[in-house]
Motif scaffolding. Structure first.
Motif, PDB file in Angstrom:
ATOM      1  N   ILE A  62       0.831  -1.203   0.000  1.00 27.39           N
ATOM      2  CA  ILE A  62       0.000   0.000   0.000  1.00 27.39           C
ATOM      3  C   ILE A  62       0.867   1.255   0.000  1.00 27.39           C
ATOM      4  O   ILE A  62       0.621   2.201  -0.757  1.00 27.39           O
ATOM      5  N   THR A  63       1.903   1.290   0.849  1.00 27.43           N
ATOM      6  CA  THR A  63       2.754   2.486   0.917  1.00 27.43           C
ATOM      7  C   THR A  63       3.513   2.709  -0.393  1.00 27.43           C
ATOM      8  O   THR A  63       3.715   3.847  -0.813  1.00 27.43           O
ATOM      9  N   ASN A  65       2.379   1.810  -3.353  1.00 24.81           N
ATOM     10  CA  ASN A  65       1.386   2.230  -4.335  1.00 24.81           C
ATOM     11  C   ASN A  65       1.012   3.703  -4.174  1.00 24.81           C
ATOM     12  O   ASN A  65       0.550   4.332  -5.133  1.00 24.81           O
ATOM     13  N   HIS A  66       1.205   4.249  -2.968  1.00 21.66           N
ATOM     14  CA  HIS A  66       0.863   5.651  -2.696  1.00 21.66           C
ATOM     15  C   HIS A  66       2.101   6.440  -2.274  1.00 21.66           C
ATOM     16  O   HIS A  66       2.006   7.357  -1.451  1.00 21.66           O
ATOM     17  N   ALA A  67       3.243   6.073  -2.844  1.00 24.55           N
ATOM     18  CA  ALA A  67       4.494   6.736  -2.466  1.00 24.55           C
ATOM     19  C   ALA A  67       4.460   8.239  -2.741  1.00 24.55           C
ATOM     20  O   ALA A  67       5.025   9.031  -1.978  1.00 24.55           O
ATOM     21  N   ALA A  68       3.798   8.643  -3.819  1.00 21.40           N
ATOM     22  CA  ALA A  68       3.747  10.069  -4.152  1.00 21.40           C
ATOM     23  C   ALA A  68       2.924  10.859  -3.137  1.00 21.40           C
ATOM     24  O   ALA A  68       3.168  12.059  -2.924  1.00 21.40           O
ATOM     25  N   GLN A  69       1.932  10.219  -2.502  1.00 24.34           N
ATOM     26  CA  GLN A  69       1.089  10.914  -1.533  1.00 24.34           C
ATOM     27  C   GLN A  69       1.673  10.907  -0.125  1.00 24.34           C
ATOM     28  O   GLN A  69       1.240  11.673   0.727  1.00 24.34           O
ATOM     29  N   ILE A  70       2.632  10.039   0.128  1.00 23.98           N
ATOM     30  CA  ILE A  70       3.248   9.960   1.462  1.00 23.98           C
ATOM     31  C   ILE A  70       4.515  10.807   1.445  1.00 23.98           C
ATOM     32  O   ILE A  70       5.557  10.404   0.913  1.00 23.98           O
ATOM     33  N   GLU A  71       4.434  11.978   2.017  1.00 26.68           N
ATOM     34  CA  GLU A  71       5.559  12.914   1.994  1.00 26.68           C
ATOM     35  C   GLU A  71       6.533  12.600   3.127  1.00 26.68           C
ATOM     36  O   GLU A  71       6.130  12.239   4.228  1.00 26.68           O
ATOM     37  N   ASN A 165       9.748   0.230   2.633  1.00 26.32           N
ATOM     38  CA  ASN A 165       9.553   0.050   1.193  1.00 26.32           C
ATOM     39  C   ASN A 165      10.766  -0.615   0.552  1.00 26.32           C
ATOM     40  O   ASN A 165      10.619  -1.473  -0.339  1.00 26.32           O
TER      41      ASN A 165
END
Length: 229
Positions: A62-63, A65-71, A165
């Motif tokens: 999940i992290t 897949n949403h690497a761009a949203q997790i700053e 990751n």
């Protein structure tokens, strides 16, 4: 012969229900019981072995897949030091272009800077030697001037999510972790294959088994065909 006489004949055994008996004989309850016990045993063993890692890889899926949203704000540490003259002489000798640092230099760096370069290949030039020190969740490098002994060390830390990751990807994790990932994948394959076999054994009593299995195949396949370009 009347229906009543037929019933009496069946009860007394004079007429044998051959087809029914033949059909029931094709099912060996002992064999089925053996496979159920064996498959259940391997299913729960593989589940227990892979449980923690499976949870880890699910979360990091999940992290990732949403690497761009997790700053995350990288933390950079820069250290400058000077190598003692007694050790600098070992760097002025001839070395192969990718030779590691001499052992005495490795020991001094570990004690003075808490930097471990054992086994790391160096990039030797006339002016300096550069050692790349990538690691999970960050990066690092070390440069030593071969004339003056000036050392520059920089370490970048991108946070624990980046570290997890990189564990998921096996990036800069070393051979031991990569072997663990392979063994974990084998445990997951065993878990899935025994589960599929158990589904096959229970399918007669559970009519929705194969439609659900087909849906598990069809949904990702349709997503790939329709939405992935």
């Amino acid at each position: 012969m009347s229906a009543a006489s037929d019933d009496r004949a069946v009860k007394t055994g004079s007429i044998k229900a051959g087809p029914v008996k033949a059909a029931s004989a094709t099912i060996d309850p002992n064999r089925r019981s053996f496979w159920l016990k064996t498959l259940h045993r391997w299913h729960w063993i593989s589940a227990a072995v892979s449980l923690v890692a499976l949870l880890l890889f699910s979360v990091t899926g999940i992290t990732l897949n949403h690497a761009a949203q997790i700053e995350s704000e990288p933390v950079v540490v820069n250290v400058k030091e000077t190598l003692p003259a007694s050790l600098l002489r070992s760097l002025k000798r001839e070395h192969a272009a990718d030779a590691p640092l001499p052992g005495a230099v490795n020991d001094w760096l570990a004690d003075a800077l808490d930097v471990r370069t054992d086994g790391r290949k160096g990039e030797w030039s006339e002016a300096d030697v550069y050692v790349s020190l990538p690691r999970p969740g960050g990066d690092a490098w070390l440069s030593i001037d071969r004339e003056s002994g000036a050392i520059e060390y920089e370490r970048t830390d991108r946070g624990w999510i980046a570290w997890l990751n990189d564990l998921h990807k096996g990036r800069n994790t070393g051979a031991a972790w990569r072997w663990f990932i392979d063994l974990f994948a084998v445990a997951c394959l065993l878990f899935a294959s025994t589960g599929l076999w158990l589904l096959q054994l229970h399918a007669r009593q559970r009519g929705k088994t194969w439609p659900l299995v087909a849906a598990g195949l069809a949904v990702p396949l349709l997503l790939i065909i329709l939405f992935m370009h």
